[in-house]
Design a protein around this motif. Structure first.
Motif, mmCIF file in Angstrom:
data_model
loop_
_atom_site.group_PDB
_atom_site.id
_atom_site.type_symbol
_atom_site.label_atom_id
_atom_site.label_comp_id
_atom_site.label_asym_id
_atom_site.label_seq_id
_atom_site.Cartn_x
_atom_site.Cartn_y
_atom_site.Cartn_z
ATOM 1 N N VAL A 1 0.895 -1.676 -0.521
ATOM 2 C CA VAL A 1 0.073 0.041 -0.055
ATOM 3 C C VAL A 1 0.833 1.259 0.198
ATOM 4 N N ILE A 2 0.688 2.202 -0.997
ATOM 5 C CA ILE A 2 1.246 3.531 -1.465
ATOM 6 C C ILE A 2 0.353 4.185 -1.174
ATOM 7 N N ALA A 3 0.240 5.417 0.263
ATOM 8 C CA ALA A 3 -0.333 6.755 -0.097
ATOM 9 C C ALA A 3 0.264 8.040 0.324
ATOM 10 N N GLY A 4 -0.032 8.866 -0.725
ATOM 11 C CA GLY A 4 -0.595 10.621 -0.249
ATOM 12 C C GLY A 4 -0.943 11.177 -1.570
ATOM 13 N N ILE A 5 -0.136 12.723 -1.360
ATOM 14 C CA ILE A 5 -0.436 13.253 -2.524
ATOM 15 C C ILE A 5 -0.532 13.104 -3.891
ATOM 16 N N PRO A 6 -1.031 12.891 -4.937
ATOM 17 C CA PRO A 6 -0.219 12.407 -6.067
ATOM 18 C C PRO A 6 0.706 13.061 -6.707
ATOM 19 N N SER A 7 1.447 14.049 -6.430
ATOM 20 C CA SER A 7 2.250 15.145 -7.163
ATOM 21 C C SER A 7 3.378 14.602 -6.373
ATOM 22 N N TRP A 8 3.101 14.337 -4.737
ATOM 23 C CA TRP A 8 4.497 13.933 -4.117
ATOM 24 C C TRP A 8 4.606 12.891 -4.214
ATOM 25 N N VAL A 9 3.719 11.977 -4.896
ATOM 26 C CA VAL A 9 3.704 10.352 -5.277
ATOM 27 C C VAL A 9 4.372 9.901 -6.139
ATOM 28 N N GLN A 10 4.222 10.296 -7.250
ATOM 29 C CA GLN A 10 4.907 10.917 -8.375
ATOM 30 C C GLN A 10 6.150 11.029 -7.662
ATOM 31 N N MET A 11 6.918 12.231 -7.150
ATOM 32 C CA MET A 11 8.753 12.135 -6.971
ATOM 33 C C MET A 11 9.374 11.176 -6.522
ATOM 34 N N TYR A 12 8.283 10.357 -5.940
ATOM 35 C CA TYR A 12 9.007 8.817 -4.864
ATOM 36 C C TYR A 12 9.131 7.900 -5.440
ATOM 37 N N PHE A 13 7.885 7.812 -6.783
ATOM 38 C CA PHE A 13 7.791 6.465 -8.116
ATOM 39 C C PHE A 13 9.454 7.445 -8.889
ATOM 40 N N GLU A 14 9.457 8.332 -8.959
ATOM 41 C CA GLU A 14 10.632 8.661 -10.188
ATOM 42 C C GLU A 14 11.594 8.419 -9.405
ATOM 43 N N LYS A 15 11.872 8.816 -8.809
ATOM 44 C CA LYS A 15 13.548 8.620 -8.082
ATOM 45 C C LYS A 15 13.398 6.670 -8.142
ATOM 46 N N ASN B 1 0.773 20.224 0.919
ATOM 47 C CA ASN B 1 1.220 21.227 -0.059
ATOM 48 C C ASN B 1 0.687 21.310 -1.786
ATOM 49 N N LYS B 2 -0.050 21.766 -2.112
ATOM 50 C CA LYS B 2 -0.672 21.313 -3.337
ATOM 51 C C LYS B 2 -0.344 22.838 -4.228
ATOM 52 N N LEU B 3 0.292 22.411 -5.436
ATOM 53 C CA LEU B 3 0.089 23.712 -6.401
ATOM 54 C C LEU B 3 -1.592 24.285 -7.358
#
Length: 495
Positions: free
Chosen positions: A211-225, A478-480
């Motif tokens: 299970v992975i949870a969080g605001i999509p934009s920040w999970v995206q950063m985690y996935f990219e790394k 925080n969200k854009l």
């Protein structure tokens, strides 16, 4: 082989489902009871005495005595609570202040009481249990889970703990999940977001993440790394990852990017939590919208968004809402917020039961020319224009261009592409057509030659992350903003 933990989860999930059905199928009476409980419990508070709560018997009485407020107008009461006074907005003192950064109010301190944090924790738990009940999938409880969140370190203000909501929530992870939970406490306490994500990658890359949870934009950063480190799709790194839990923003603009990063589709649960309360969660995988939490110590009122700035807009309860109308949501809660405007706009997708989507922010819109374009409309336009294409968008925001060098004014879309189109003009045309279809004011302005077709400006990769970092809002909750009525944000990308 089924583990003891996952075997226990299913009967518990069934019990919570049955309990939820009782109030969801009896919504009007449920909200009446919540309303009466709130008024009676707060009657002896300073706010209750100032607004003659003892004489309030129904919603009409409440409207006469309690005007709609935002943080600025409630602030005199909040400041008395911050200064250590008791019985101001709610009985006794709050046990936390959730610290948030407002766009107009600077730092806000939102009171959280014992009953309100208990309702928050219960709602987040129930969202997962209803998923287990519907799908029968409970295997994920045996794997590792991660929630990308703010630091759990709390400060004190006159004896009251202060922190970000996600950091406060970190103190309420159930004991039976604590062994499964990542990252470690030490990593979670890292303040710098980029340093923290790098540490999370190191801690999780070799684990059985389910299970992975969080605001999509920040999970995206985690996935990219993760992908940069391993050279693999997320679904190949975490073979048992099958549930993504998210909230805070609409997932649809990110869906294509996520499915590409993961390499396959995974189930998802959408949540609608805020410092002011946990308002809704997705209760069905194939139904649009999230189940409004009517039994969680929150009384809801709604004002039509296009009437909100009138002198005396009509305040209604769930009894009178209609599907497909854009409403500003007003809340009164067991944390002592009264007729409080949280700034969000919602739209009902169902009234049996009551389900909502978040359509935007009442302050985040473009109406530089009278078009009143909202967040939901630009996100749907982007989704329609890029569906069934290989275009993948990392992030975008929209602003008006009122004084172009030549030609008519227009909406300017600042888009960061992961996989950009060969023909930007064609994409702009598709987005514009979708927007015209959704918003009759925008259609009239285009057809009446007041505006020209929108234009796209490319933002270099990492540009939005750099912007959020430059304003001190990288990571956490925080969200854009998806769109603005001025060019303050986008000036960064035009220099």
């Amino acid at each position: 082989m089924i583990s003891f933990k996952s075997a226990l989860a299913k009967p518990f999930a069934k019990r919570i489902y049955n309990k939820t059905q009782k109030w969801a199928n009896n919504p009007i009476d449920t909200q009446k009871k919540v309303f009466q409980d709130l008024i009676s419990q707060a009657a002896s508070t300073v706010f209750g005495k100032d607004h003659d709560f003892i004489s309030i018997n129904n919603h009409e009485d409440f409207i006469k005595r309690v005007p709609v407020r935002d943080y600025e107008t409630l602030k005199p009461y909040v400041e008395r609570v911050i200064n250590g006074e008791e019985d101001i907005l709610w009985k006794g003192k709050p046990i936390y202040f959730a610290k948030t950064s407002g766009t107009t109010s600077g730092v806000k301190y939102i009171p959280i009481t014992k009953p309100s944090i208990e309702a928050q924790v219960e709602s987040s738990r129930n969202a997962i249990l209803l998923y287990i009940h519907e799908t029968g999938n409970a295997k994920f409880v045996d794997g590792k889970m991660i929630f990308l969140q703010g630091s759990p370190i709390l400060n004190k203000k006159n004896g009251i703990n202060v922190g970000r909501l996600s950091g406060i929530s970190a103190h309420y992870v159930p004991k039976y999940l604590q062994k499964n939970r990542l990252p470690s406490w030490e990593t979670n306490c890292i303040e710098d977001w980029e340093t923290k994500v790098n540490a999370i990658v190191e801690e999780t890359v070799n684990e059985n993440m389910t299970v992975i949870a969080g605001i999509p934009s920040w999970v995206q950063m985690y996935f990219e790394k993760i992908q940069q480190k391993t050279g693999k799709k997320i679904g190949d790194v975490f073979k048992n990852f099958n549930l993504f839990i998210f909230g805070g923003v609409n997932y649809e603009p990110y869906r294509a990017k996520f499915e590409n990063l993961i390499g396959r589709k995974v189930d998802s649960i959408e949540l609608y939590p805020a410092s002011e309360g946990f308002f809704a969660y997705q209760d069905k995988q194939n139904e649009k919208g999230m189940l409004l939490q009517l039994n969680s110590g929150i009384f809801y009122e709604f004002i039509k968004a296009d009437e909100f700035f009138n002198d005396n807009p009509k305040r209604i309860t769930i009894k009178d809402v209609e599907i497909g109308v854009n409403y500003v949501m007003i809340i009164s809660t067991n944390a002592g917020l009264w007729a409080y405007n949280i700034g969000d706009t919602v739209e009902f997708t169902s009234i049996k039961p009551y389900r909502v989507i978040v359509s935007g922010r009442i302050k985040h819109f473009i109406s530089a020319f009278g078009e009143h374009v909202i967040g939901k409309e630009v996100e749907q336009a982007m989704q329609e224009a890029t569906s069934n294409t290989n275009i993948r968008v990392s992030e975008f925001t929209v602003a008006p261009q009122i004084n172009p060098n030549q030609g008519l004014p227009y909406h300017e879309w600042f888009i960061e592409f992961e996989n950009e189109p060969e023909d930007l003009l064609s994409l702009a045309k598709k987005i514009d057509e979708s927007l015209q279809k959704q918003n009759s004011y925008y259609f009239d302005l285009i057809k009446g030659n007041v505006l020209q077709q929108l234009k796209i400006t490319k933002v270099k990769q990492g540009g939005f992350q750099n912007y959020m970092k430059s304003v001190g809002k990288l990571g956490g909750q925080n969200k854009l903003p998806r769109l603005s009525n001025d060019r303050k944000i986008v000036e960064t990308f035009t220099q």
